[in-house]
Enzyme design. Structure first.
Site, PDB file in Angstrom:
ATOM      1  N   SER A   1       0.856  -1.187   0.000  1.00 43.19           N
ATOM      2  CA  SER A   1       0.000   0.000   0.000  1.00 43.19           C
ATOM      3  C   SER A   1       0.889   1.233   0.000  1.00 43.19           C
ATOM      4  O   SER A   1       1.678   1.439   0.915  1.00 43.19           O
ATOM      5  CB  SER A   1      -0.905   0.002   1.224  1.00 43.19           C
TER       6      SER A   1
ATOM      7  N   GLU B   1       3.281   6.027   2.271  1.00 41.24           N
ATOM      8  CA  GLU B   1       3.651   5.170   3.393  1.00 41.24           C
ATOM      9  C   GLU B   1       5.144   4.838   3.370  1.00 41.24           C
ATOM     10  O   GLU B   1       5.792   4.912   4.386  1.00 41.24           O
ATOM     11  CB  GLU B   1       2.815   3.889   3.379  1.00 41.24           C
TER      12      GLU B   1
END
Length: 171
Positions: free
Chosen positions: A67, A163
């Protein structure tokens, strides 16, 4: 690059209480139930595999950092300004609401597979994964990430944060 990880895990045969509805549904139990840890592991791997989040040398959808964007934490007023169908998860009594980065991405017009044929593209299995389809450079991935981040900001007024830590590059 992860150089070292230290973990201290309890010895137990049952999982912690399940917090994720998708995982509980997969296991056929209610949220909050405890299940044999071996079953939870297999269910998590199955769910992650279905989203292209378990490395497979034959599947370019798995050639990613996972992700790419974190799920945004928004002030309540900003979350209230999102479309009614946007996911909202209140974060305790913090005055913030978590929403889904994947939902924002796909509803801002970036469908799975956006950017194909590549060299960098969104996964065809999960809109939150930016993939290297083979031959992509870091700059290619960052260019795609900027396009997605800027498109979500234009559509919803939410700035997505990466992230992974980007060394030597800025988004």
């Amino acid at each position: 690059m992860v150089l070292e990880v230290g973990l201290q895990l309890p010895h137990a045969t049952l999982s912690a209480p399940l917090r994720y509805a998708e995982l509980a549904r997969t296991l056929g139990v209610e949220v909050g139930a405890r299940v044999p840890a071996v079953e939870v592991r297999e269910a998590v791997l199955g769910l992650r595999r279905g989203k292209g989040m378990v490395l497979d040398a034959a599947d370019p959808d798995t050639w990613s950092a996972g992700s790419f964007f974190t799920n945004p934490l928004l002030p309540v007023a900003q979350a209230d300004a999102l479309p009614p169908e946007a996911p909202r998860f209140p974060v305790g009594d913090t005055g913030t609401v978590k929403t889904s980065a994947a939902w924002l991405i796909s509803h801002a017009g970036f469908e799975r597979g956006h950017g194909l044929p590549g060299p960098a593209a969104l996964s065809t299995k999960h809109s939150l994964a930016l993939t290297n389809r083979g031959g992509a450079r870091a700059a290619d991935v960052v260019t795609l990430a900027r396009e997605v981040r800027d498109g979500v900001a234009a559509a919803f007024g939410v700035t997505l944060e990466p992230e992974p830590v980007l060394l030597g590059l800025t988004l």
